[in-house]
Scaffold this motif. Structure first.
Motif, PDB file in Angstrom:
ATOM      1  N   LEU A 205       0.866  -1.504  -0.380  1.00  0.00           N
ATOM      2  CA  LEU A 205      -0.219  -0.113  -0.262  1.00  0.00           C
ATOM      3  C   LEU A 205       0.633   1.079  -0.340  1.00  0.00           C
ATOM      4  CD1 LEU A 205      -2.404  -1.002   2.801  1.00  0.00           C
ATOM      5  CD2 LEU A 205      -3.060  -0.683   0.280  1.00  0.00           C
ATOM      6  N   LEU A 206       0.766   2.407  -0.619  1.00  0.00           N
ATOM      7  CA  LEU A 206       1.051   2.850  -1.416  1.00  0.00           C
ATOM      8  C   LEU A 206      -0.168   4.810  -0.756  1.00  0.00           C
ATOM      9  CD1 LEU A 206       3.940   2.684  -3.782  1.00  0.00           C
ATOM     10  CD2 LEU A 206       3.964   3.011  -1.724  1.00  0.00           C
ATOM     11  N   CYS A 207      -0.448   5.349   0.538  1.00  0.00           N
ATOM     12  CA  CYS A 207      -0.948   5.884   0.875  1.00  0.00           C
ATOM     13  C   CYS A 207      -0.169   7.407   0.690  1.00  0.00           C
ATOM     14  CB  CYS A 207      -1.852   5.176   2.300  1.00  0.00           C
ATOM     15  SG  CYS A 207      -1.474   3.573   1.628  1.00  0.00           S
ATOM     16  N   GLY A 208      -1.085   7.865   0.667  1.00  0.00           N
ATOM     17  CA  GLY A 208      -0.576   9.688   0.748  1.00  0.00           C
ATOM     18  C   GLY A 208       0.084   9.994  -0.819  1.00  0.00           C
ATOM     19  N   GLU A 209      -0.113   9.350  -1.466  1.00  0.00           N
ATOM     20  CA  GLU A 209       0.818   9.364  -2.901  1.00  0.00           C
ATOM     21  C   GLU A 209      -0.049   9.068  -4.374  1.00  0.00           C
ATOM     22  OE1 GLU A 209       3.940   9.071  -3.567  1.00  0.00           O
ATOM     23  OE2 GLU A 209       4.592   7.721  -2.688  1.00  0.00           O
ATOM     24  N   GLN A 210       0.070  10.362  -5.308  1.00  0.00           N
ATOM     25  CA  GLN A 210      -0.594  10.276  -6.017  1.00  0.00           C
ATOM     26  C   GLN A 210      -0.122  10.065  -7.243  1.00  0.00           C
ATOM     27  OE1 GLN A 210      -3.788  13.302  -6.527  1.00  0.00           O
ATOM     28  NE2 GLN A 210      -3.560  14.093  -4.523  1.00  0.00           N
ATOM     29  N   VAL A 211      -0.613   9.434  -8.432  1.00  0.00           N
ATOM     30  CA  VAL A 211      -0.362   9.328  -9.995  1.00  0.00           C
ATOM     31  C   VAL A 211       0.286  10.645 -10.597  1.00  0.00           C
ATOM     32  CG1 VAL A 211      -0.396   8.149 -12.162  1.00  0.00           C
ATOM     33  CG2 VAL A 211      -1.058   6.794  -9.776  1.00  0.00           C
TER      34      VAL A 211
END
Ligand SMILES: Cc1cc2nc3c(=O)[nH]c(=O)nc-3n(C[C@H](O)[C@H](O)[C@H](O)COP(=O)(O)OP(=O)(O)OC[C@H]3O[C@@H](n4cnc5c(N)ncnc54)[C@H](O)[C@@H]3O)c2cc1C
Length: 401
Positions: A205-211
């Motif tokens: 899980l990579l949370c607090g991330e945006q593409v």
């Protein structure tokens, strides 16, 4: 072209339109009826697209809402592969893509929703969106040879697909701006619980991330994040929500509401008296909640189809159903909720999040507005009663759960 009259025209090929057709016949309506959908198939259920259609028995799974002969048996004329291109509410006509003009007495707009997309430049392969069964078949076929999948979004859909792909043995990474899956809609407790379930199955899980964008030459081979990180990917699935498909309604001059859906009153009648709306595309005034709502759940779409059918027959009873939703994460967990969990200002938990048997009760100004449960299905009936009664003495009510 042909100019045919139908007493009731159902536009759209989802559960809302299918349910309206069934309710009309169940109520003894014996007028002429037609359903026009741009899909290849008669109405089918979408929830299995992220679940059973990504599992081992995908090919054998039957999605149809009604058996194949139901339509002829009930004298409903099916126009598949027939998008309705325009609706003239003054002339009471609908023009289909093949040029056929249908005259109608009353119409139902049940055009559903469309996936929200991310720009992909010239990339044409490996980026998946899930809306129709063919999308799931393609994803499943590609997942067999994929080592790494990146799931974009912290939605129900992305979470379900992450679980399904992980169960198929694919290495999955989820990227989302939230602190955890569904944390924005259901709070940190539920989000952290789901994150724990996924992590236990090796979903990263990579949370607090945006593409930021995708890389590749023709076919995607990686996902770039705003933080500067790059994730290698053999395939990408984007699950960042859907938008109501109001193109036809807007072109016909129907009023669109603040949530982006077709604006309806409490009986699901649109701004045109002979046109009703139901399902994902419908924004209505909920007499139960005392405000306008638009909901994207299958059970709700079916219930609204039935309410709209009664409206088409002249019954002015408001739509009173409290929205219900369920989600399955492979065979690890089933979450169910009632009430739209928006605008809550407090939450209470009964049971144990750590043990996976819990109910989260969502309150607004001391009243219950929604509840989400895992492993305590009997709490759903309590929640429905409390939401409908708008009681404020919740301490007493929840003490007995
Ligand atoms: C992959 C996926 C998984 C889901 N999982 C769950 C779940 O687990 N639980 C749950 O409760 N809900 C789930 N949902 C949501 C649920 O499927 C929807 O709420 C439900 O399908 C809405 O039904 P509907 O009839 O309003 O619209 P839709 O199912 O979107 O059907 C609308 C139909 O209208 C057609 N159409 C649109 N415009 C035109 C036109 N101009 N002319 C003719 N036809 C037109 C479309 O092609 C489509 O066939 C899921 C949705 C998806 C996509």
């Amino acid at each position: 072209m042909t100019d045919t009259h139908v007493d009731v025209l159902l536009i759209g090929g989802g559960v809302a339109a299918a349910s309206a057709a069934a309710e009309l016949r169940r109520r003894g309506f014996d007028g002429s009826m037609a359903l026009a959908t741009r899909e290849l198939d008669p109405p089918y259920h979408r929830p299995p697209i992220t679940k059973q259609l990504l599992g081992p028995d995908a090919e054998a799974y039957d999605l149809a809402v009604h058996p194949a002969d139901w339509w002829a048996d009930n004298d409903v004329r099916l126009h598949t592969r027939s998008a309705v291109l325009s609706l003239d509410t003054a002339a009471h006509t609908a023009t289909l893509a093949n040029g056929t003009v249908l005259r109608y007495g009353r119409a139902l707009l049940a055009t559903g929703a469309m996936v929200r997309r991310l720009p992909a430049g010239s990339l044409s392969g490996g980026i998946h969106y899930l809306r129709v069964p063919a999308n799931a078949h393609k994803l499943r076929a590609e997942a067999k040879d994929a080592d790494r999948a990146v799931l974009v979004g912290g939605s129900f859909l992305a979470t379900e697909v992450a679980a399904s792909l992980a169960a198929l043995g694919t290495r999955v990474t989820m990227v989302m701006p939230e602190r955890a899956p569904l944390a924005e809609a259901f709070g940190a407790g539920v989000g952290d619980h789901l994150a724990g379930l996924l992590a236990a199955r090796d979903v990263e899980l990579l949370c607090g991330e945006q593409v930021a964008g995708f890389t590749g030459n023709g076919r995607v081979d990686g996902v770039g994040l705003v933080s500067g990180r790059r994730l290698p990917a053999d395939l990408v699935v984007v699950g960042i929500g859907a938008v109501p498909d109001t193109k036809l309604a807007a072109k016909a001059g129907l009023r669109i509401g603040p949530t982006g859906g077709i604006a309806c009153d409490e009986t699901l009648r649109t701004s045109e008296p002979d046109v009703f709306a139901a399902g994902d595309v419908c924004e209505y005034h909920s007499v139960v909640h005392g405000r306008r709502l638009r909901v994207e759940h299958e059970h709700h779409a079916a219930a609204q189809g039935a309410t709209a059918a009664r409206g088409l027959l002249g019954d002015p009873t408001p739509h009173r159903e409290i929205p219900y939703f369920w989600t399955d994460l492979a065979d690890w967990a089933r979450l169910e909720y009632v009430g739209p969990a928006v605008d809550w200002d407090a939450e209470r938990v009964t049971g144990s999040l750590a043990a996976g048997r819990f109910t989260v009760w969502y309150l607004r100004q001391g009243r219950l507005v929604a509840a989400l449960t895992s492993g305590r299905p009997s709490d759903l009936a309590t929640a429905r009663d409390l939401i409908a009664s708008r009681r404020t003495d919740l301490d007493a009510a929840l003490a007995t759960t």
